[in-house]
Design a protein around this motif. Structure first.
Motif: not given
Length: 144
Positions: A79, A88, A105-107, A109, A129, A131, A144
């Motif tokens: 992160d 993330n 994965k990529t988040i 925010g 989270i 996915p 989020d």
């Protein structure tokens, strides 16, 4: 619909978060599935964490799927801040035959400023989270 309690502990260097998630489907064939997630991360410096995240889907509550049909995935994650955005990023490996073998994965925010709030620090939404929950059956967005 999703019930996602967040249970966590955080200090200056570490964080541990558990999400005992229940996914509830609508309609004639809707069911309640148990899809827990967990995260442990270490803070390396301001706005930089590394850690492990675990995501699972056990199947219908009361009638869990056999282990080979459950999804269990372990991610190495980081992160960090990219300007005003929280990122993330993780690479995961599926631990069971029903899991995808390799997942990225990529988040991303963004915490909107709150007018009149005291202080200038913005909260970051760094939580586990899942996915992988119901990839085939439903699609949903997590904000989020």
């Amino acid at each position: 619909m999703e019930i996602r309690p967040i249970i966590g502990m955080r200090n200056a260097d570490y964080e541990f978060i558990v999400n005992p998630i229940v996914d509830i489907g609508f309609g004639k064939h809707g069911e309640a599935d148990f899809a827990p997630a967990a995260r442990v991360a270490r803070k390396l410096k301001d706005d930089l964490f590394v850690g492990l995240e675990y995501y699972a889907d056990f199947g219908e509550i009361g009638a869990f799927s056999p282990l080979a049909e459950q999804q269990h995935t372990l991610f190495a994650v980081t992160d960090f801040k990219l300007g005003e955005f929280d990122v993330n990023f993780g690479v995961g490996y599926g631990l069971t035959p029903a899991s995808d073998r390799l997942v990225v994965k990529t988040i991303i925010g963004y915490a909107f400023p709150v007018p009149g709030a005291k202080g200038t620090e913005r909260a970051s939404a760094n939580g586990a989270i899942n996915p992988l929950a119901h990839l085939v059956r439903t699609q949903h967005a997590v904000l989020d």
